[in-house]
Design an enzyme around this catalytic site. Structure first.
Site, PDB file in Angstrom:
ATOM      1  N   HIS A   1     -52.933  40.342 117.954  1.00  0.00           N
ATOM      2  CA  HIS A   1     -51.761  40.864 117.254  1.00  0.00           C
ATOM      3  C   HIS A   1     -50.605  39.911 117.569  1.00  0.00           C
ATOM      4  O   HIS A   1     -50.235  39.756 118.728  1.00  0.00           O
ATOM      5  CB  HIS A   1     -51.460  42.274 117.742  1.00  0.00           C
ATOM      6  CG  HIS A   1     -50.380  42.951 116.964  1.00  0.00           C
ATOM      7  ND1 HIS A   1     -50.564  43.363 115.660  1.00  0.00           N
ATOM      8  CD2 HIS A   1     -49.103  43.258 117.270  1.00  0.00           C
ATOM      9  CE1 HIS A   1     -49.451  43.919 115.221  1.00  0.00           C
ATOM     10  NE2 HIS A   1     -48.545  43.859 116.168  1.00  0.00           N
TER      11      HIS A   1
ATOM     12  N   ASP B   1     -46.826  39.400 116.630  1.00  0.00           N
ATOM     13  CA  ASP B   1     -45.656  39.895 115.912  1.00  0.00           C
ATOM     14  C   ASP B   1     -44.901  38.703 115.337  1.00  0.00           C
ATOM     15  O   ASP B   1     -44.521  37.785 116.075  1.00  0.00           O
ATOM     16  CB  ASP B   1     -44.784  40.725 116.851  1.00  0.00           C
ATOM     17  CG  ASP B   1     -45.436  42.068 117.165  1.00  0.00           C
ATOM     18  OD1 ASP B   1     -45.884  42.724 116.211  1.00  0.00           O
ATOM     19  OD2 ASP B   1     -45.503  42.437 118.348  1.00  0.00           O
TER      20      ASP B   1
ATOM     21  N   ASP C   1     -49.985  48.237 113.698  1.00  0.00           N
ATOM     22  CA  ASP C   1     -48.796  48.474 114.527  1.00  0.00           C
ATOM     23  C   ASP C   1     -47.562  48.937 113.766  1.00  0.00           C
ATOM     24  O   ASP C   1     -46.512  49.116 114.366  1.00  0.00           O
ATOM     25  CB  ASP C   1     -48.480  47.177 115.302  1.00  0.00           C
ATOM     26  CG  ASP C   1     -47.478  47.400 116.420  1.00  0.00           C
ATOM     27  OD1 ASP C   1     -47.463  48.508 116.983  1.00  0.00           O
ATOM     28  OD2 ASP C   1     -46.709  46.468 116.736  1.00  0.00           O
TER      29      ASP C   1
HETATM   30 ZN   LIG Z   1     -46.558  44.598 116.295  1.00  0.00          ZN
END
Ligand SMILES: [Zn+2]
Length: 1013
Positions: free
Chosen positions: A266, A268, A378
């Site tokens: 993941h 961001d 998320d």
């Molecule tokens: Zn995230």
């Protein structure tokens, strides 16, 4: 038998801590290190190697916050290791400790390692500190290490203000001290023994004391400890492993939960680091992945976000070539099909469609890969419009994790059909492991099995593994854990897999999954609809300018032959899509990210205004007549929807009169009579057609209310329910003055002060309108304060309708259940509607998303339904100055409004008309016979064919029949998917001349493609 389990496990712990871990490397030799500090922002390899390098022995500090230091490392593999290397079972590796802290990977120092020739070898991370050296004893070593001194911004707290979120405010002291730069000899059997002990020792912790299996594993671990000589681990590790062989080979229970472990990182796209650092995080993570693929032929990796591939393509072309090769092999797997893992609460309908168009379009164009899943582990809750949009983009499965963060209610399902507001369903999986960053430890695998809610009917879940948030990705230790748990008694069965393989397996075993209908509301992070208002206003404005730019540019191309700025529009869309990332648009990133976002929006707005101006000039032609362009989907006076004409003057009887009396000011336009008192508050809104008073007795509308807003845990993320109990009404005015509006209408302007902040409120009753327009200008200097704008209304609304993408969602206004109670702050796009049968109100906005809508019964027996907009907050982490400074927010209250009026007002307030000089009317490119069917986008096709694409939807939640008539010579029409390929034509019938008859279900989206000669 005497139970000695605790003592055996104590012995194991000491053995692991003091001998086993240290013995993974047999020998170490320090390498020579010099360094060069990059003066400011990162530079490419070719430039970095020109730097002036100085000696940098270990023990020397490096790295100002957000700075970059390049290390040049040289040396040789010691010749005396030749015998051991020759005998096998060992491998030379570069081992680097940059001075890593205990913070998670991705939240501190990171580096990427280049060969002397500039080839990326691998990254260095806190729990991944090696690079395999394909070298023999005596070989020379030379590498460059680009080390990023990224600070640990939260330092364990998501509430404490920090100066680390900007280079300019961060303390410039060096953050790290170079600890180790060695060539070391990995003892492979010892490393394998570490993995055995980790897997089995972890499993012991998860099994009950009464389980025979636990006793067997403990006994085997004891046998292993007896078999090993800590003073001679290289010589006895194999014997230790042999002692564990029997328990390692015992097969899993027939009923064991099946876990599809998907390699993932993941990343961001911005958060506690700026966008530019994400670009490097992607390079580091993907380099790790490619290195793992070299050593492990079965390892695959799923990676979402076309934007992240596009960054690598642009900035790291050599790495991109290697990634593309692995994509072709089916090992580096594009997932999700969106441009970024966006927020789904706030992006508008067209923007959500474009997330898929640009994301899936990129994967198709670049790799020829069609993704069929939606991958959003998320984002902070999921819009009820997503199932239909995803389906229209060719997706049939949805993956997330975030709903496990609910603070009140647990989702009843992990695998289910999710039904959107139009009835579309998408097969959905919420991973029961409750993380998208699994390490595949026994603890996490057991948690997935324990929590999985579909037991008895299904038995399969997806667990994404790999360091994430700040990237890093899977490690060789995680893969080792997967191998050991493939078929291990007492453990779930783990198979290395991909999203597609998981969904196929899950679907096959679960032919009648349960259904969840409506939005997936996250009972958490309710402040994300409001934090960082300027970012949100930028999103709303650019979304509407993109609509205008595409519409007018397409119209100009069809009508005048002007060039269509396809590349500019795509680039600008991609900028807007990037900023819809799930930590940018929600307002939860550091100051750097939001400062840059505001800058990008300003530039994007300027470019779009230029594109619009160019198109309007071409369309209006030469002349001095005033030509008014209406980009909205509904006619305005004499000006057609999506076209241009002469603006109609206002009828005389609709002119707003302003009368001053001793109570204040009364505005009257023949439709509404609005009373504003001496405090500058709206005390009365009388509907002159029905005689109905909008406001409850004694209550005022347009009321600003300030709340103390100190969430328990996540400052920018959360509004906690206790905020409600501390409120102050802003009823004092510094000055009140009468105003008139150039486009017709009258009202008052009120100045107020609160704390260090100044607020100007303007109320306007436009000529002939059934609405009151409110403008709130705020110079905001409060902290931990929530500013709300209240509209108490005398109406008994059982539910509130809030606009979302391509429709609206109804939410109860009562709080009977724990689900209703937890939904105390909600998101809406351009409007909220509350009403009784036959009579209602719309509250619209131009840049607000957060709302709360409540209902109370008064002493007189009547019901007050209060709609409040959340205008501003002022959280202090991660940006200590979030929301400080100037904001302008527009709202309106429409009286006697149906849903259709709310839809109309939502477009009106966000799409003002434009008037330019020219020579006459411009006919719309399309006309739609039923106003319930709304045009969301008009553009030219992405394939450059010149075809006109029109996206429409049923906007009221009912059935609609409409004729769509092209206003140009069309060579035919067809229904397409979001990617503009022939798609489902359900409800769509085309005449030979390109006229289209639509028969739509509630909220149905249709994309039409009109050919041109
Ligand atoms: Zn995230």
């Amino acid at each position: 038998m005497h139970d000695t389990t605790d003592r055996t496990l104590g012995r194991l712990r000491r053995f692991v801590d003091e001998w086993l871990l240290a013995a993974q490397y047999r020998h170490r030799a320090a390498l020579e290190v010099t360094s060069w500090e990059v003066p400011d922002e990162p530079v490419p390899f070719s430039q970095a190697i020109q730097g002036r390098y100085r000696p940098h022995p270990t023990g020397t500090p490096w790295g100002k916050p957000w700075g970059t230091v390049w290390f040049h490392v040289t040396g040789t593999v010691p010749p005396e290791w030749s015998g051991e290397i020759g005998a096998g079972q060992v491998r030379p590796e570069l081992v680097v400790d940059l001075g890593f802290s205990g913070a998670n990977p991705g939240f501190q120092a990171e580096a990427i390692v280049y060969s002397a020739e500039g080839e990326i070898l691998k990254a260095l991370e806190p729990r991944n500190q090696y690079v395999v050296l394909p070298a023999a004893a005596g070989d020379r070593i030379e590498v460059y290490i680009e080390a990023a001194a990224n600070p640990d911004v939260p330092q364990g707290s998501f509430t404490k203000p920090t100066t680390m979120g900007e280079k300019s405010t961060a303390d410039p002291s060096e953050l790290y001290t170079l600890r180790t730069v060695d060539v070391a000899l990995l003892d492979v059997p010892v490393w394998e023994l570490v993995q055995d002990v980790t897997a089995l020792g972890g499993l012991v912790e998860e099994l009950s004391a009464q389980d025979p299996r636990r006793g067997q594993i403990v006994a085997a671990l004891e046998d292993m400890l007896d078999a090993i000589d800590p003073a001679d681990l290289p010589g006895t590790a194999q014997a230790g492993r042999a002692a564990l062989a029997t328990v390692r080979s015992a097969p899993a229970h027939a009923s064991a939960h099946c876990i599809h472990a998907v390699g993932h990182a993941h990343i961001d796209s911005a958060w506690l680091w700026p966008v530019r650092e994400t670009v490097r995080k992607c390079a580091r993570t993907f380099a790790n992945v490619l290195a793992l693929m070299e050593t492990d032929p079965d390892f695959t990796f799923a990676c979402s976000s076309a934007q992240q591939y596009a960054w690598i393509e642009q900035y790291y072309p050599e790495l991109f070539v290697r990634i593309a090769e692995k994509v072709r092999e089916g090992r580096f797997i594009p997932a999700g099909g969106m441009w970024v893992e966006s927020d789904t609460n706030m992006p508008g309908g067209e923007a959500m469609a474009r997330q898929f168009l640009e994301g899936s379009g990129y994967f198709l164009d670049t790799f020829g890969v069609e993704t069929t899943d939606v991958w959003l582990p998320d984002s902070f809750g999921y819009t009820g419009a997503l199932p239909q949009i995803a389906a229209a983009a060719g997706k049939d499965a949805f993956f997330t994790q975030k709903m496990s963060w609910n603070d009140t209610n647990a989702m009843p399902h992990h695998t289910f059909d999710w039904e959107g507001i139009d009835g579309s369903r998408i097969f959905t999986h919420l991973t029961p492991v409750d993380t998208y960053n699994s390490d595949l430890s026994a603890r996490e695998l057991a948690r997935a099995q324990r929590q999985y809610t579909e037991k008895g009917r299904a038995n399969t879940s997806l667990v994404p593994f790999g360091h994430g948030d700040g990237g890093g990705g899977p490690t060789r230790e995680m893969i080792a854990a997967a191998r050991r748990t493939a078929d291990l008694e007492g453990s779930p069965k783990v198979v290395l897999s991909s999203p597609a393989r998981f969904f196929a397996a899950a679907r096959a075993e679960y032919t009648r999954p349960p259904v969840w209908s409506g939005e997936l509301y996250l009972e958490y992070h309710r402040g994300t609809y409001t934090s960082q208002h300027r970012t949100k206003a930028g999103n709303r404005r650019t979304e509407h300018l993109l609509r205008e730019a595409e519409l007018w540019a397409a119209t100009a191309t069809v009508r005048t032959g002007a060039a269509y700025p396809a590349q500019d529009l795509q680039r600008l869309w991609r900028t807007v899509l990037l900023h819809q990332f799930h930590d940018i648009l929600p307002g939860t990133s550091i100051a750097w990210v939001h400062r840059e976002a505001e800058q990008r929006y300003t530039e994007t707005i300027a470019e779009l205004e230029q594109i619009i101006a160019t198109a309007l000039a071409a369309l209006a032609g030469e002349g001095t007549e005033e030509v008014t362009f209406n980009a909205g989907p509904f006619p305005r006076g004499a000006v057609p929807a999506l076209g241009a004409g002469a603006a109609a003057g206002t009828a005389d009887d609709g002119v707003t009169d302003l009368v001053r009396d001793d109570t204040g000011v009364v505005l009257d336009n023949g439709r509404l009579r609005v009373g504003i008192d001496g405090r500058g508050l709206i005390t009365s809104v009388l509907d002159l057609r029905t005689g109905r008073q909008a406001l409850p007795p004694g209550q005022v509308a347009g009321l600003l209310q300030v709340h103390r807003d100190i969430p328990n845990q996540w400052d920018a993320w959360d509004i906690d329910e206790h905020y409600r109990r501390n409120v102050r009404d802003l009823t004092e005015a510094i000055s009140i003055q009468e105003i008139t509006d150039t486009s017709g209408g009258a009202g008052v302007q009120v100045q107020r002060r609160y704390g260090d902040s100044r607020i100007v409120q303007r109320y306007l009753l436009p000529d002939g309108a059934r609405r009151v327009e409110l403008t709130t200008e705020v110079d905001w200097h409060e902290r931990h304060t929530l500013l709300k704008l209240a509209f108490p209304l005398d109406v008994r609304a059982e539910q509130a309708a809030s606009e979302i993408q391509f429709g609206h969602i109804n939410r109860p206004t009562a709080a009977n259940t724990s689900w209703d109670h937890a939904r105390f702050e909600t998101v809406a796009h351009r409007w909220v509607h509350v009403g009784e049968p036959g009579y209602g109100f719309a509250v619209a906005n131009d840049s607000t998303y957060g709302h709360d809508i409540t209902r109370t019964t008064r002493a007189d027996g009547g019901t007050t339904t209060t709609v409040r907009q959340s205008l501003l907050r002022a959280p202090m982490f991660p940006d200590p100055d979030a929301d400080q400074g100037r904001h302008t927010l527009r709202s309106s209250l429409v009286v006697g409004a149906e849903i259709a009026d709310a839809v109309t007002e939502g477009y009106r307030i966000n799409l003002p008309e434009r008037t330019v000089s020219g020579s006459g009317a411009v006919d719309p490119l399309v006309q739609v016979s039923d106003p319930a069917v709304v045009v969301e986008a008009v553009k030219l096709a992405r394939d450059g064919s010149g075809d006109v694409i029109v996206r429409l939807y049923e906007s009221r939640g009912g059935r609609a029949r409409a004729t769509v008539t092209p206003g140009f010579q069309a060579t035919g029409a067809l229904a397409t998917d979001v990617l503009e390929r022939p798609g489902t034509d359900r409800g769509v019938e085309v005449d030979p001349d390109g006229r289209v008859e639509l028969d739509l279900r509630p909220f149905q989206i249709v994309t039409l493609r009109f050919g041109r000669p």
